[in-house]
Write a protein that holds these residues in place. Structure first.
Motif, short mmCIF file in Angstrom:
data_model
loop_
_atom_site.label_atom_id
_atom_site.label_comp_id
_atom_site.label_asym_id
_atom_site.label_seq_id
_atom_site.Cartn_x
_atom_site.Cartn_y
_atom_site.Cartn_z
N SER A 75 -3.16 -9.32 -5.87
CA SER A 75 -2.79 -9.23 -7.28
C SER A 75 -2.79 -10.61 -7.93
O SER A 75 -3.16 -10.76 -9.11
N GLY A 76 -2.39 -11.62 -7.18
CA GLY A 76 -2.47 -12.98 -7.70
C GLY A 76 -3.91 -13.44 -7.87
O GLY A 76 -4.25 -14.12 -8.84
N VAL A 77 -4.78 -13.05 -6.93
CA VAL A 77 -6.20 -13.41 -7.02
C VAL A 77 -6.81 -12.83 -8.29
O VAL A 77 -7.59 -13.49 -9.00
N VAL A 78 -6.49 -11.58 -8.58
CA VAL A 78 -7.02 -10.93 -9.78
C VAL A 78 -6.61 -11.71 -11.04
O VAL A 78 -7.37 -11.79 -12.01
N GLN A 79 -5.42 -12.31 -10.99
CA GLN A 79 -4.93 -13.07 -12.15
C GLN A 79 -5.34 -14.54 -12.10
O GLN A 79 -4.94 -15.33 -12.95
N GLY A 80 -6.15 -14.91 -11.09
CA GLY A 80 -6.60 -16.30 -10.97
C GLY A 80 -5.68 -17.18 -10.17
O GLY A 80 -5.91 -18.41 -10.10
N ASP A 81 -4.67 -16.62 -9.53
CA ASP A 81 -3.73 -17.39 -8.71
C ASP A 81 -4.03 -17.08 -7.25
O ASP A 81 -3.70 -15.99 -6.76
N PHE A 82 -4.63 -18.03 -6.54
CA PHE A 82 -5.01 -17.82 -5.14
C PHE A 82 -3.91 -18.24 -4.16
O PHE A 82 -4.14 -18.25 -2.96
N GLY A 83 -2.77 -18.57 -4.67
CA GLY A 83 -1.64 -18.89 -3.80
C GLY A 83 -1.45 -20.39 -3.66
O GLY A 83 -2.18 -21.22 -4.21
N ARG A 90 0.65 -27.21 -2.60
CA ARG A 90 -0.07 -27.29 -3.86
C ARG A 90 -0.99 -26.07 -3.97
O ARG A 90 -1.34 -25.46 -2.96
N PRO A 91 -1.38 -25.71 -5.19
CA PRO A 91 -2.29 -24.56 -5.34
C PRO A 91 -3.57 -24.78 -4.53
O PRO A 91 -4.14 -25.88 -4.52
N GLN A 121 -4.48 -25.67 10.80
CA GLN A 121 -3.10 -25.67 10.31
C GLN A 121 -2.56 -24.27 10.03
O GLN A 121 -1.42 -24.14 9.57
N ARG A 122 -3.38 -23.25 10.29
CA ARG A 122 -3.00 -21.86 9.98
C ARG A 122 -2.58 -21.72 8.52
O ARG A 122 -1.58 -21.04 8.21
N ASP A 123 -3.31 -22.39 7.65
CA ASP A 123 -3.00 -22.36 6.22
C ASP A 123 -3.67 -21.12 5.62
O ASP A 123 -4.76 -21.18 5.06
N TYR A 124 -2.98 -19.97 5.72
CA TYR A 124 -3.57 -18.69 5.34
C TYR A 124 -4.11 -18.66 3.90
O TYR A 124 -5.25 -18.24 3.68
N PRO A 125 -3.33 -19.08 2.90
CA PRO A 125 -3.86 -18.99 1.52
C PRO A 125 -5.15 -19.80 1.34
O PRO A 125 -6.07 -19.36 0.65
#
Length: 314
Positions: free
Chosen positions: A70-78, A85-86, A276-280
């Motif tokens: 839902s964040g991706v759809v709004q342009g927020d990839f986490g 940081r984004p 680093q297992r940085d999932y986002p």
């Protein structure tokens, strides 16, 4: 044509959705998570539980996926687990480096592959043909990491010269930027040109055996005219297909070459995020990779109609 393009663009959506599901689940299936890397020095159970709650990893998988998509759809990839940081900041910082490297390497590949491939085809089974094929086999056989190491070590030993190791954007210092990029561009372009050269040769040879080519020669057209105006254009479809895949691969990062030449590109960012297992960050990078490949495939398909007017898209 417009209907075809619209349909292909719409097909990108389910492709990216499926890719997002795959990468999301794969990250969660791997043993361990980001807390194991972040808390290497003090991995207490209580602190790990607190950190998992802070990162949202204690939620059920379906809730994590819904929140992320839902964040991706709004342009927020986490937000990156590692830098806080984004994740788009990391992509915006590294993607231009990869694009520049891919552009230079593609230019090198085309400059070398097309003339050598054409010459090898028109001079089939001559010394020029054997020389061109031998060079292409050598370029394909030598790994990029070995060739990259050689082009750094040999000038350093013989002439006491090494390329700049600090990245400078081309808009800040064009000369320093080009000094850092020309060697890795040659390294990557060498293997890419070998693949393109062999495809150009084989495709051109196949076209040169067609009846309309023999008819054009029988009508008295010069050999160079027949090759450049009739045979070459009709032989470019498989070459363009391979070239599109090569460019897409370069745009998604060349990890080893970027590491050898200390280029802060997208490939290095992805490898660091995996460690680093940085999932986002991983999820956003993989979605970008999928988008690049789907757009590259679309552009290649559309180029077919330009190269061969008989091809029509309904």
């Amino acid at each position: 044509m417009q209907i075809y393009v619209a349909r292909r663009v719409l097909n990108i959506i389910p492709t990216l959705v499926g890719l997002s599901l795959i990468v999301f689940l794969m990250m969660r299936v791997i043993p361990g998570d980001a807390t194991d890397v972040i808390l290497q020095e003090s991995p207490t159970a209580v602190r790990k539980d607190e950190l998992r709650a802070e990162l949202g990893l204690d939620r059920p998988l379906h809730e994590q996926y819904v929140l992320w998509i839902s964040g991706v759809v709004q342009g927020d990839f986490g937000t990156s687990f590692w830098t806080n940081r984004p994740v788009l900041d990391g992509i915006q910082r590294t993607f231009p480096v990869t694009v520049e490297l891919a552009a230079f390497a593609s230019i090198v590949a085309l400059i070398v592959a097309l003339p050598v491939g054409i010459l090898s085809a028109v001079k089939q089974d001559t010394l020029w043909d054997y020389l061109g094929r031998s060079i292409s086999i050598a370029a394909l056989s030598v790994p990029n990491f070995y060739l990259g190491t050689l082009v750094i070590v040999i000038p350093a030993v013989l002439w006491k010269w090494v390329p700049p190791v600090t990245y400078r954007p081309i808009w800040e210092d064009p000369l320093a930027n080009l000094q850092q990029f020309w060697l890795p561009s040659l390294v990557i372009g060498a293997s890419a040109s070998a693949t393109l050269m062999r495809m150009t040769r084989s495709a051109l040879l196949e076209v040169m055996r067609q009846d309309y080519i023999r008819t054009a020669r029988a009508k008295g057209l010069a050999f160079q005219t027949v090759v450049m105006r009739h045979a070459l254009k009709n032989s470019l479809i498989p070459v363009v297909t391979i070239f599109g895949a090569l460019v897409a691969g370069l745009l998604t990062g060349t990890v080893i070459t970027e590491s050898i030449f200390n280029l802060p590109g997208l490939g290095r960012l992805t490898i660091d995020a995996i460690g680093q297992r940085d999932y986002p960050q991983i999820q956003a990078n993989v979605l970008l990779f999928g988008l690049v490949y789907t757009i590259a495939n679309l552009m290649v398909d559309l180029s077919y109609a330009v190269l061969n007017p008989r091809i029509r898209y309904g």
